[in-house]
Design a protein around this motif. Structure first.
Motif, short mmCIF file in Angstrom:
data_model
loop_
_atom_site.label_atom_id
_atom_site.label_comp_id
_atom_site.label_asym_id
_atom_site.label_seq_id
_atom_site.Cartn_x
_atom_site.Cartn_y
_atom_site.Cartn_z
N VAL A 72 0.84 -1.18 0.00
CA VAL A 72 0.00 0.00 0.00
C VAL A 72 0.88 1.24 0.00
CG1 VAL A 72 -1.73 1.29 1.30
CG2 VAL A 72 -1.82 -1.21 1.20
N ASP A 73 0.50 2.16 -0.84
CA ASP A 73 1.26 3.41 -0.93
C ASP A 73 0.31 4.54 -0.57
OD1 ASP A 73 2.86 5.20 -3.63
OD2 ASP A 73 2.96 5.45 -1.48
N PRO A 74 -0.03 4.66 0.69
CA PRO A 74 -1.11 5.55 1.05
C PRO A 74 -0.77 7.03 0.93
CG PRO A 74 -0.10 4.66 3.02
CD PRO A 74 0.64 4.10 1.85
N ASP A 75 0.50 7.38 0.84
CA ASP A 75 0.90 8.79 0.81
C ASP A 75 0.11 9.61 1.83
OD1 ASP A 75 2.82 8.47 -0.99
OD2 ASP A 75 2.00 9.83 -2.49
N LYS A 81 -17.04 18.96 2.15
CA LYS A 81 -17.45 18.74 0.75
C LYS A 81 -16.46 17.84 0.02
CE LYS A 81 -19.52 23.33 0.48
NZ LYS A 81 -19.24 24.70 0.01
N HIS A 99 -12.58 12.89 0.61
CA HIS A 99 -11.37 12.25 1.07
C HIS A 99 -10.53 13.13 1.99
CE1 HIS A 99 -11.21 13.70 -3.04
NE2 HIS A 99 -9.95 14.03 -2.87
N LEU A 156 -13.48 21.60 -5.27
CA LEU A 156 -14.08 20.27 -5.18
C LEU A 156 -13.18 19.21 -5.80
CD1 LEU A 156 -17.79 21.10 -5.97
CD2 LEU A 156 -16.78 20.56 -3.77
N GLY A 157 -12.52 19.61 -6.87
CA GLY A 157 -11.71 18.63 -7.58
C GLY A 157 -10.29 18.56 -7.09
N GLU A 158 -9.80 19.63 -6.49
CA GLU A 158 -8.39 19.69 -6.13
C GLU A 158 -8.24 20.00 -4.65
OE1 GLU A 158 -6.48 18.93 -8.53
OE2 GLU A 158 -7.90 19.14 -10.15
N PRO A 159 -7.21 19.50 -4.05
CA PRO A 159 -7.03 19.71 -2.60
C PRO A 159 -6.40 21.06 -2.30
CG PRO A 159 -5.30 18.33 -3.43
CD PRO A 159 -6.17 18.65 -4.60
N VAL A 160 -6.98 22.10 -2.81
CA VAL A 160 -6.41 23.43 -2.59
C VAL A 160 -7.46 24.32 -1.95
CG1 VAL A 160 -5.43 25.47 -3.71
CG2 VAL A 160 -4.89 23.20 -4.59
N ASP A 162 -2.01 24.45 -0.43
CA ASP A 162 -2.19 23.06 -0.85
C ASP A 162 -1.88 22.18 0.34
OD1 ASP A 162 -2.08 20.54 -1.82
OD2 ASP A 162 -1.07 21.08 -3.67
N ASN A 186 -0.45 18.26 -0.20
CA ASN A 186 0.98 18.05 -0.43
C ASN A 186 1.74 19.27 0.06
OD1 ASN A 186 0.97 15.48 -1.97
ND2 ASN A 186 -0.39 16.70 -3.24
N HIS A 208 4.63 20.59 -1.88
CA HIS A 208 4.52 20.93 -3.29
C HIS A 208 4.32 22.43 -3.45
CE1 HIS A 208 3.47 16.58 -4.57
NE2 HIS A 208 4.72 16.77 -4.25
#
Lengths: 366, 186
Positions: free
Chosen positions: A85-88, A135, A138, A207-211, A232, A235, A238
């Motif tokens: 598993v590479d859960p990061d 919303k 994850h 909604l689409g990006e973790p920002v 962000d 990450n 990043h």
């Protein structure tokens, strides 16, 4: 400006990388081979006893390897049907990990409750952030930690606690030198703003990006400045960035070019950062005892005679020159700037700002 | 064409294995080429591509369908590349890359034919630092719009535009103003 045909570059990219398909190399991808061979996976169910035996042997070998001090493991789908598993995992730095050794003496940390008591607005913001993360399916598990980091960071900004600003911001900033430079060089600029009144204008967890984007308005001596933070949190190492503009600036959404220049032209910029942002100056010298640098952008194939004492209005009107930006420096910091650019109606727009935040804006008249 | 595929296929209705095979078949080549532009090494590209597939395999349920599948896959791949670029293993090879970059830039100075000039631009793009390189690659190789790039990289459109502007300046320094006039990139 002319557009280059992207197709021609696409072919050039292909030739540079290799015209043959790279995917054939995927044949050597052990994971893909494992995915492609259902028999191998089914065999596990067909021979449970054999699997158990293999597992026992595997555990024994692993134990032996560990005892011998070799902890290195390698993915082997053939033996281990479910790849490692590479859960990061999302890492919000712990207190111990987060504090840089040299910053530990600076940090005086309030609790979340103390912050809420001091500024009830933060409690509302905290809840708003959590709702925002709700919303994002994850990120639900980590929403509290995310919201706390943001609140602590905003509190640090509003109290001008540089140690805490660094503590909460640096893990969220890129390790990229330029981004660090941007933040470090701007610290003195931030500290010039007095009597903070931090107000959160909007929070927009994508909604689409973790920002998460947070627009914050500072009111300082009657002048309102606005900063948009993009954090962000998925990450932290990043790309992180902070864009700054003044909220009383009006701009046309289509005129991204003008906006981009304006965002980066700031009172308090150092020479080093000015070069970083605008490149080497076209001209620099002394005008009436003041050090003046000229930055510009000339259209492809055009030419003009730059001057520190007169604006190239005609060249701007006929679009030979896209903009002229004059910085006046005092003690390595911009104390005044003047920006000239063409308006749609062909006139030249003039925007002058000094260190007292006084603005002169209008049509340039020779 | 790839964009249309996303509307035809519901990735969540497939088994994990079939989803991985579908992604490999339809996006694999594109993603491998993207990975190469980051790591500039075929063997490393293979390794990262495998890691990318494993990551996708385990995290398929995290793809909500709100962003396009391509955007999500590119983002996963780019994050894997950046993880690698930050790793100590990569840092050991940085010096060699730097030498290779110098050679590439040196060759630009010589007389070149049209096709070679395009190659030189691409080589120069590949010598830019990652933050500028990735934007040029997505724009001129993957042919993404500014909006798509901002989605993939999690950056605002204004930041993408700013990086294009700064990247152009850096390219001019590498290639020379006169050289780039003919190949204005905007």
């Amino acid at each position: 400006m002319k557009n280059m045909k992207s197709t021609s570059l696409k072919h050039a990219f292909d030739e540079c990388i290799g015209t043959k398909t790279l995917l054939k190399h995927a044949d050597s991808c052990r994971f893909l081979n494992w995915v492609r061979e259902p028999e191998k996976r089914k065999r596990i169910h067909v021979f449970p006893a054999l699997l158990t035996l293999l597992l026992i042997v595997g555990v024994g070998i692993t134990g032996l390897v560990l005892i011998m001090g070799n902890t290195e493991t390698e993915l082997n789908p053939a033996v281990d049907p479910i790849p490692a598993v590479d859960p990061d995992p999302v890492i919000i730095p712990t207190e111990e990990e987060d504090v840089q050794p040299e910053e530990t003496t600076v940090v005086e940390e309030p609790t979340l409750e103390e912050i809420f008591l001091e500024n009830p607005k933060y409690e509302a913001l905290y809840q708003e952030l959590i709702d925002g993360f709700n919303k994002l399916a994850h990120y639900r598990d980590s929403k509290q930690a995310y919201a706390e980091v943001i609140i602590f960071y905003l509190h640090a900004v509003s109290t001008k606690n540089e140690g805490l600003i660094k503590k909460y911001l640096s893990p969220m900033f890129s390790s990229d030198y330029e981004e660090q430079l941007w933040f470090e060089k701007n610290l003195p600029f931030y500290s010039e703003v007095k009597d903070y009144d931090v107000e959160v204008m909007h929070i927009s967890p994508s909604l689409g990006e973790p920002v998460v984007s947070i627009q914050i308005v500072y009111t300082s001596s009657g002048v309102t400045e606005s900063r948009l933070y993009h954090l962000d949190l998925q990450n932290p190492e990043h790309d992180q960035y902070m864009t700054i503009w003044e909220s009383h600036d009006t701009y046309n959404d289509d005129d991204a070019f003008w906006r981009t220049i304006r965002w980066n032209a700031q009172i308090g910029l150092t020479k080093e950062l000015a070069i970083e942002l605008f490149g080497e100056p076209t001209l620099k010298g002394s005008v009436k005892g003041e050090e003046v640098w000229l930055f510009d952008e000339v259209s492809s194939g055009s030419d003009y005679t730059p001057s520190l004492v007169s604006v190239a209005a005609d060249a701007i009107r006929n679009q030979s020159v896209l903009y002229q930006l004059y910085f006046t420096f005092e003690d390595d910091q911009v104390t005044k700037y003047a920006l000239y650019s063409r308006l749609e109606d062909g006139n030249v727009k003039e925007y002058i700002r000094n260190s007292d935040h006084e603005i002169q804006e209008g049509i340039y008249e020779e | 064409m790839l964009e249309n595929l996303e509307h035809d296929i519901d990735i969540h209705r497939m088994s994990r294995e079939n989803a991985v095979l579908y992604i490999t078949e339809n996006y694999g080549e594109q993603i491998k080429r993207l990975i190469f532009t980051y790591v500039k090494n075929y063997a490393t590209t293979d390794d990262i591509f495998q890691e990318f597939l494993i990551k996708v395999y385990h995290n398929l349920e995290l793809y909500s369908g709100k962003a396009s599948l391509k955007t999500w896959l590119f983002r996963v791949a780019i994050n894997k590349c950046k993880d690698y670029l930050r790793s100590p293993i990569h840092r050991l090879t940085v010096f060699q890359d730097w030498m290779a970059d110098r050679e590439a830039v040196k060759s630009i100075k010589s007389e070149m034919m049209e096709k070679e000039k395009q190659q030189a631009i691409v080589q120069s793009i590949l010598t830019l630092s990652v933050k500028y390189r990735e934007i040029f690659v997505l724009r001129f190789y993957q042919e993404m719009s500014i909006k798509q790039i901002s989605n993939v990289l999690g950056l605002s459109e204004s930041t993408v535009k700013m990086r294009i502007m700064r990247g152009k300046k850096k390219l001019r320094e590498k290639l020379g103003g006169e050289y780039l006039e003919e190949y204005e990139i905007d």
